[in-house]
Scaffold this active site. Structure first.
Site, PDB file in Angstrom:
ATOM      1  N   GLU A 101       0.173  -7.555  -3.673  1.00  0.00           N
ATOM      2  CA  GLU A 101      -0.654  -7.324  -4.839  1.00  0.00           C
ATOM      3  C   GLU A 101      -0.063  -6.037  -5.519  1.00  0.00           C
ATOM      4  OE1 GLU A 101      -5.282  -5.832  -5.511  1.00  0.00           O
ATOM      5  OE2 GLU A 101      -4.081  -5.279  -3.554  1.00  0.00           O
ATOM      6  N   LYS A 108      -8.870 -10.918  -9.978  1.00  0.00           N
ATOM      7  CA  LYS A 108      -9.589 -10.342  -8.852  1.00  0.00           C
ATOM      8  C   LYS A 108     -11.012 -10.244  -8.956  1.00  0.00           C
ATOM      9  CE  LYS A 108      -9.179  -6.702  -5.391  1.00  0.00           C
ATOM     10  NZ  LYS A 108      -8.401  -5.633  -5.320  1.00  0.00           N
ATOM     11  N   CYS A 133      -6.422  -9.299  -1.712  1.00  0.00           N
ATOM     12  CA  CYS A 133      -6.678  -8.052  -0.978  1.00  0.00           C
ATOM     13  C   CYS A 133      -7.994  -7.924  -0.384  1.00  0.00           C
ATOM     14  CB  CYS A 133      -6.167  -6.748  -2.039  1.00  0.00           C
ATOM     15  SG  CYS A 133      -5.933  -5.255  -0.801  1.00  0.00           S
TER      16      CYS A 133
END
Length: 263
Positions: free
Chosen positions: A40, A112, A149
């Site tokens: 990431e 995200k 994540c």
């Protein structure tokens, strides 16, 4: 399908960071990999200076993603990596986006959804959450679902991806160090594999702030790789046969009584 997992700490020079990806893409191709998963936020390292997130952001047709597309064509490997993407926001915040370059094209992207406002961090100060549905793409006969994540802590997004046909979860990450954090990362990655009878593969950034520990689990939760706390690369196998075998023995997806949807 062969999946290469890269673990490293990017610097603050975008060109140098793209060269790092190129090196791993070349190694992945030499190992016969179909896909390379990188960490990431790997376009540029922003350290503790969060303003650099905004300064570094690029559009999806910007130089960095264009470079990734060229690498994917040159090496014949789908490259999955996290970047920061410009966004049309009034306050200057940007997206934390995972992109997939394959065959010279932008095959998929995922902005995200779950922002890391936890453990004293405040990702939402500089990042705006995505609003699109979770993303999938096809690679070497399997369907890959993209998450990033902190998404690991939200099992419903993985259920949604399974309903979209996901066989494998690709998880670019920059998992921050702290008490219990390594245990959380590995436990959650394995849990997402077991409960969805999917492959779960995470690439973690490794530096003073982030733990690394890139790892891969098969649909039964067997560990296929753990890169520990040093830079490097591992290659693992993901097969439709193993998926079918596990799902026949453990038909938990077929036994579900509830469905999930994006709120």
């Amino acid at each position: 399908m062969r999946v290469a997992i890269a673990q490293y700490g990017p610097g603050q020079d975008k060109t140098a960071n793209l060269d790092i990806v190129a090196g791993y893409a070349r190694r992945a191709a030499e190992a016969g990999a179909d896909m390379l998963i990188c960490p990431e936020a790997a376009m540029v390292d922003f350290g503790d200076d969060k303003e650099k997130v905004r300064q570094a952001a690029e559009p999806l047709d910007g130089p960095f993603v264009t470079g990734l597309r060229k690498l994917s064509a040159e090496h014949g490997v789908a490259v999955t990596i996290g970047i920061h993407e410009t966004a049309d926001t009034d306050d200057g915040r940007v997206y934390n986006t995972s992109v997939v370059a394959s065959g010279g094209e932008l095959a998929a992207y995922y902005r995200k959804l779950h922002l890391y406002d936890a453990f004293s961090a405040k990702e939402s100060e500089n990042i705006v959450p995505g609003v699109e549905d979770p993303a999938t793409f096809r690679c070497a006969g399997l369907t890959v679902g993209l998450v990033t994540c902190y998404d690991l802590r939200f099992p419903e997004i993985f259920r949604d991806l399974v309903d979209r046909g996901a066989d494998l979860f690709a998880v670019p990450a920059a998992w921050v160090r702290g008490p219990f954090k390594e245990a959380h990362w590995l436990s959650l990655l394995r849990a997402r594999a077991i409960e969805n009878t999917c492959y779960a593969i995470g690439s973690g950034k490794i530096n003073d702030r982030c733990i690394g520990r890139s790892a891969a689990y098969d649909p039964m939760g067997a560990q296929l790789a753990d890169l520990g706390e040093v830079p490097g690369m591992a290659v693992v196998e993901a097969t439709a046969g193993r998926l079918a075998d596990v799902r026949e023995k453990l038909p938990s997806l077929a036994h579900r009584r509830y469905r999930v949807s994006l709120v």
